[in-house]
Design a protein around this motif. Sequence first.
Motif, PDB file in Angstrom:
ATOM      1  N   SER A 759       0.837  -1.217   0.000  1.00  0.00           N
ATOM      2  CA  SER A 759       0.000   0.000   0.000  1.00  0.00           C
ATOM      3  C   SER A 759       0.860   1.250   0.000  1.00  0.00           C
ATOM      4  N   ARG A 760       1.998   1.275   0.744  1.00  0.00           N
ATOM      5  CA  ARG A 760       2.825   2.472   0.769  1.00  0.00           C
ATOM      6  C   ARG A 760       3.408   2.762  -0.610  1.00  0.00           C
ATOM      7  N   SER A 761       3.791   1.774  -1.379  1.00  0.00           N
ATOM      8  CA  SER A 761       4.335   1.983  -2.727  1.00  0.00           C
ATOM      9  C   SER A 761       3.276   2.616  -3.626  1.00  0.00           C
ATOM     10  N   ARG A 762       2.018   2.150  -3.556  1.00  0.00           N
ATOM     11  CA  ARG A 762       0.930   2.690  -4.415  1.00  0.00           C
ATOM     12  C   ARG A 762       0.627   4.143  -4.063  1.00  0.00           C
ATOM     13  N   VAL A 763       0.521   4.506  -2.772  1.00  0.00           N
ATOM     14  CA  VAL A 763       0.187   5.876  -2.343  1.00  0.00           C
ATOM     15  C   VAL A 763       1.326   6.837  -2.662  1.00  0.00           C
ATOM     16  N   GLN A 764       2.594   6.405  -2.615  1.00  0.00           N
ATOM     17  CA  GLN A 764       3.721   7.275  -2.927  1.00  0.00           C
ATOM     18  C   GLN A 764       3.685   7.671  -4.395  1.00  0.00           C
ATOM     19  N   ALA A 765       3.308   6.736  -5.291  1.00  0.00           N
ATOM     20  CA  ALA A 765       3.207   7.047  -6.725  1.00  0.00           C
ATOM     21  C   ALA A 765       2.123   8.085  -6.968  1.00  0.00           C
ATOM     22  N   GLU A 766       0.972   8.019  -6.276  1.00  0.00           N
ATOM     23  CA  GLU A 766      -0.127   8.998  -6.434  1.00  0.00           C
ATOM     24  C   GLU A 766       0.307  10.366  -5.919  1.00  0.00           C
ATOM     25  N   TYR A 767       1.095  10.420  -4.885  1.00  0.00           N
ATOM     26  CA  TYR A 767       1.559  11.690  -4.307  1.00  0.00           C
ATOM     27  C   TYR A 767       2.488  12.412  -5.281  1.00  0.00           C
ATOM     28  N   ASP A 768       3.369  11.660  -5.927  1.00  0.00           N
ATOM     29  CA  ASP A 768       4.280  12.262  -6.891  1.00  0.00           C
ATOM     30  C   ASP A 768       3.509  12.836  -8.064  1.00  0.00           C
ATOM     31  N   ARG A 769       2.456  12.196  -8.503  1.00  0.00           N
ATOM     32  CA  ARG A 769       1.643  12.688  -9.631  1.00  0.00           C
ATOM     33  C   ARG A 769       0.945  14.004  -9.283  1.00  0.00           C
ATOM     34  N   LEU A 770       0.360  14.138  -8.104  1.00  0.00           N
ATOM     35  CA  LEU A 770      -0.367  15.353  -7.679  1.00  0.00           C
ATOM     36  C   LEU A 770       0.552  16.558  -7.554  1.00  0.00           C
ATOM     37  N   LEU A 771       1.808  16.361  -7.148  1.00  0.00           N
ATOM     38  CA  LEU A 771       2.741  17.467  -6.989  1.00  0.00           C
ATOM     39  C   LEU A 771       3.079  18.123  -8.333  1.00  0.00           C
ATOM     40  N   GLN A 772       3.000  17.376  -9.436  1.00  0.00           N
ATOM     41  CA  GLN A 772       3.294  17.929 -10.746  1.00  0.00           C
ATOM     42  C   GLN A 772       2.263  18.964 -11.180  1.00  0.00           C
ATOM     43  N   HIS A 773       0.974  18.872 -10.728  1.00  0.00           N
ATOM     44  CA  HIS A 773      -0.108  19.797 -11.176  1.00  0.00           C
ATOM     45  C   HIS A 773      -0.478  20.829 -10.096  1.00  0.00           C
ATOM     46  N   TYR A 774       0.171  20.983  -8.948  1.00  0.00           N
ATOM     47  CA  TYR A 774      -0.196  21.878  -7.825  1.00  0.00           C
ATOM     48  C   TYR A 774       0.757  23.069  -7.755  1.00  0.00           C
ATOM     49  N   ASP A 775       0.137  24.474  -7.758  1.00  0.00           N
ATOM     50  CA  ASP A 775       0.938  25.708  -7.696  1.00  0.00           C
ATOM     51  C   ASP A 775       0.563  26.439  -6.392  1.00  0.00           C
ATOM     52  N   PRO A 776       1.274  26.332  -5.343  1.00  0.00           N
ATOM     53  CA  PRO A 776       0.938  26.983  -4.054  1.00  0.00           C
ATOM     54  C   PRO A 776       0.961  28.494  -4.126  1.00  0.00           C
ATOM     55  N   GLN A 777       1.824  29.139  -4.988  1.00  0.00           N
ATOM     56  CA  GLN A 777       1.926  30.599  -5.039  1.00  0.00           C
ATOM     57  C   GLN A 777       0.647  31.234  -5.575  1.00  0.00           C
ATOM     58  N   GLN A 778       0.058  30.614  -6.628  1.00  0.00           N
ATOM     59  CA  GLN A 778      -1.205  31.141  -7.160  1.00  0.00           C
ATOM     60  C   GLN A 778      -2.318  31.073  -6.099  1.00  0.00           C
ATOM     61  N   GLY A 779      -2.362  30.053  -5.331  1.00  0.00           N
ATOM     62  CA  GLY A 779      -3.372  29.953  -4.261  1.00  0.00           C
ATOM     63  C   GLY A 779      -3.220  31.040  -3.200  1.00  0.00           C
ATOM     64  N   GLN A 780      -1.924  31.408  -2.916  1.00  0.00           N
ATOM     65  CA  GLN A 780      -1.702  32.467  -1.927  1.00  0.00           C
ATOM     66  C   GLN A 780      -2.210  33.815  -2.436  1.00  0.00           C
ATOM     67  N   GLN A 781      -2.018  34.096  -3.746  1.00  0.00           N
ATOM     68  CA  GLN A 781      -2.501  35.370  -4.312  1.00  0.00           C
ATOM     69  C   GLN A 781      -4.036  35.454  -4.219  1.00  0.00           C
ATOM     70  N   ILE A 782      -4.699  34.381  -4.575  1.00  0.00           N
ATOM     71  CA  ILE A 782      -6.173  34.390  -4.488  1.00  0.00           C
ATOM     72  C   ILE A 782      -6.620  34.594  -3.031  1.00  0.00           C
ATOM     73  N   GLU A 783      -5.923  33.985  -2.074  1.00  0.00           N
ATOM     74  CA  GLU A 783      -6.284  34.118  -0.645  1.00  0.00           C
ATOM     75  C   GLU A 783      -6.128  35.558  -0.163  1.00  0.00           C
ATOM     76  N   MET A 784      -5.043  36.254  -0.644  1.00  0.00           N
ATOM     77  CA  MET A 784      -4.820  37.647  -0.243  1.00  0.00           C
ATOM     78  C   MET A 784      -5.912  38.559  -0.795  1.00  0.00           C
ATOM     79  N   GLN A 785      -6.274  38.343  -2.098  1.00  0.00           N
ATOM     80  CA  GLN A 785      -7.336  39.155  -2.688  1.00  0.00           C
ATOM     81  C   GLN A 785      -8.664  38.949  -1.963  1.00  0.00           C
TER      82      GLN A 785
END
Length: 983
Positions: A759-785
Amino acid sequence: MPNQPDSSHFLTLICPSSSKSSSILLLVKRSTLAVEIGSIVLLSIHPPLHLLIRLFTLIPSRLMQILSVTLKNFKTHRDRHFSFQPGTNAICGENGAGKTSILEAIAWVMFNHRGAYKVEDLIRNGAGSAQAIVMFVSDRDGRTYEIQRCTTKGYTVYDPQLDVKLDYRSIEAEILPWIRQQLGVAPGTDLARLFANTIGVPQGTFTVDFLQPPKDRKAVFDSILKVEEYQQVQKDSRQLEKYAEDQVAKLADEIVRHETDLAEWDSLTDRQQTVITEIVQSEAALQQLEGDLAKLQAVKEQFAAQAEQVQQTAQQVQQLTTQLDSKQQAIGLLRQAVQQAEQAVELCTANRASHDAYLKADQTLKQLDQHLKQKQILLRQKEQQQQALLDRHKELTRLQIQLESLEKAETEIQQLQPAIAQQAQLEQAQIALTNQLNHLQINKTEHKNGTKQLQKLQGEAVRLQQEIDRIQTVAAQIKHIPDLEQKRDRLQEQLSRVEAAKQFEAELRQLVSEGEAKRDRHQLQSDEAIRILREVQRSVPLLATVSVKSALEAVQAGVDLNTDLLQALWRILADLSEQVSVSKLQQQLQQIKTQLQGFYQFQAEVAALEAKQEQQSQIQQELSQLHSRLDQLKDEIETEPDRLKQREQLSDLLKSLNSPRERAQLLQQQIEKQEEFKTQYVKLYHEYQQIQQQIQELDRQLAPFAAIEDQIEQQKSLQRNHQNGYLTVLQQQQTAERLPQLQSELIQTIAHLQQLESSRSRVQAEYDRLLQHYDPQQGQQIEMQYTTLRSQADRISGALPQQRKLLAELEHQLSNLKAIAEQRDRAQLALKEKQKVLKFITTARKIYKQAAPRITERYVQSISKEADRLFRELLNRQNVALEWTNEYEIIVQEGAHTRRFVNLSGGEQMCAALAVRLALLRVLADIDVAFFDEPTTNMDKPRRESLAEAIAGIKSFRQLFVISHDDTFEKVTENVIFVEREA
């Protein structure tokens, strides 16, 4: 009217006058009842107003009648009953027989009047209480009632027709109001005052009030007519007027306060409009910001969901890694536990034989403990039986000793008989002496009380002797009463003939002056004639005969007669000059009346002289009897020391005998129990043998348990030998029993570890995939506005409640001001009403102040009219008239002549005073019952008979009571009650 005082109310009364109807506004005190209907107050009428109304109403026929009176230990009466009839009731009898006490009893019961007497003065000598019972017909309902009054128990009201006792107890709150209702008098009337001044005027004072000066008469009759109550009501109503003034002032102040509070109305209205505009603008801006925030919220929620998914995946990886580490540690621990369980199994197998031997020894010990308990029970039973055996042995010994002593008791009783006889004689003598000493103590108490009574009687005898001596001293002065009455009548007649006396004095003075002139001329002529006759006598001796001498004597006698006559006339003129002086006549008349008043008091005291002398004789007799009794008691008391000494000697002799009778009685009681003791002895001996048999049986039962303690010790030694093996098994048995379970858990944990790694091998592969499409800086700008817009919206929404609160406060203040404006309007209306009430009260007080003299005048007119009718009825003459003036003076007119009360004869004064007092009674109290105590005092026989016939002829009163010590009234009425002196 809120918070109005309870002292008074208003009442408008329509009173018809002689010419036209007029509305009289009267202010009256609130008395017993007030019922408020709307703004109209109806109330019960105060007594003065009640009497005023009666002046203008028809008086119905009265039913009030006194039927009988019963006296028990009341003053001089022990137990007497007197019945009365309608009309005139004459109460006759000798002085001191208790005639006046009959009326005093009626006054005490029906009118709560006892004069100057104390309660103890009403009780007959030697009695503990006095009681009077009056039966009468009620004026209210025409029914018969009975009132009992006792000096100790108070009032009891009884309805004989219903055979019930009325539940009245309080005199002021219940009894007297009920009596007023039955008598038909106004509520609140002072019955004692009414009786003393009107219904039952005291003896000797019937005409006194009418002979007083105008000022004193006014004080007396103003009180009777209650004139001062109008003035008092007018004075008391000032509090109500002041209350109305305060109400007007309070309302005016309240209106001023309201006007002051309403000064902020316009500024508050403007401020309310400004706040409403600001709230509308803020609500529009807030609505725009809420729309922008909603759009940003959607974008923000999308980025938040993506971040949440990344975070959750990272947490899953972390959790799986932690679980893998935990499983690996658990596998190591399980392997150690399996190894320990295998060692425990080996130890339990090696020590099993010791464990089983230990348990078997323990089971044997339990059985031996049961046998030991049985042995202990048997031992305790044996011990109890042995104790019972010992008790029976002691009791048998005691009974044996008693039986031996009883054999000697009969001989001892025979030896005590002489001492017992001597003891009885001494006790009898002692009882006799004790009775004698107790009687002496009673005699000493009687002697002490008798000495006090003797001193009291001696003081009473001295006081009574002084009173008798004083009365005997003044008795001689009573003989002057007829002379003083004649002088008083003569002076009154002189005062009525002052003008005629003055005219007679002037005519007589002129006649004397003319007589003196004629006497002087006659004197000159007589002197000349005498001179000539004497010269002739000297010159002609032959003419000196008897005739010449007679002529000279006749001439001289004429001169002397003229001189004596003129001197007598001058003396008459001197007397007339004093008689025509009104001030001197009035002064002499007042002095004579003062003397008469004192002599009348002496006469009343002299009338009581016989009773006092009889009382003195009784006291002397009591003193003689008391002296004799005290001497007898003293002789008996003096024997007390000898008797005390005798009693002490008897007591010593009794002590020396040492109570032989009681010892013999005790021995006899013991002898009577001899058979009982023998029976007890036999019974105890039988019980003693039974207990010995029971002890033998217990010994037989204890024999099998002789070695029980040794057996127990053997088993305990066996347990000590196998204890180590037993304890080892107990310690390792639980661990050994867990070996199969631990082996199974180890296998399952190894399999679970393999699943977690996958199970740990399967969940680690899914975590690596999600990090490729996630931009934390854009989320911070929307939160400030979003935060900036949210802050603006919060600032506006935070200000809105304060603005709305301010608007609510302004609306509340405006609502309060609106209520204040309504209160101001109501206060203005109430002020007008209060001003009307104040004007009403002021006018009423003014009218009430003016009403007193007018009402008094109407009283006097009504009483004068009634008195005039009664006066003619009393005199049985229609050509006379009586007027009672506003100054309370009696004027009698006969034909064309008028006479004041002081100028009337004694009989006429009595009739006039009687007429006015009966009229007062009729108008004020409306009671057809009156009492007269010795109305013919100091009258001669013709006047007494005339007044008696006049009183008996009064038909307008239902019942009259007259007390007389002679037979004057016996001739004019059939209702005669003879009162005889009780022994």
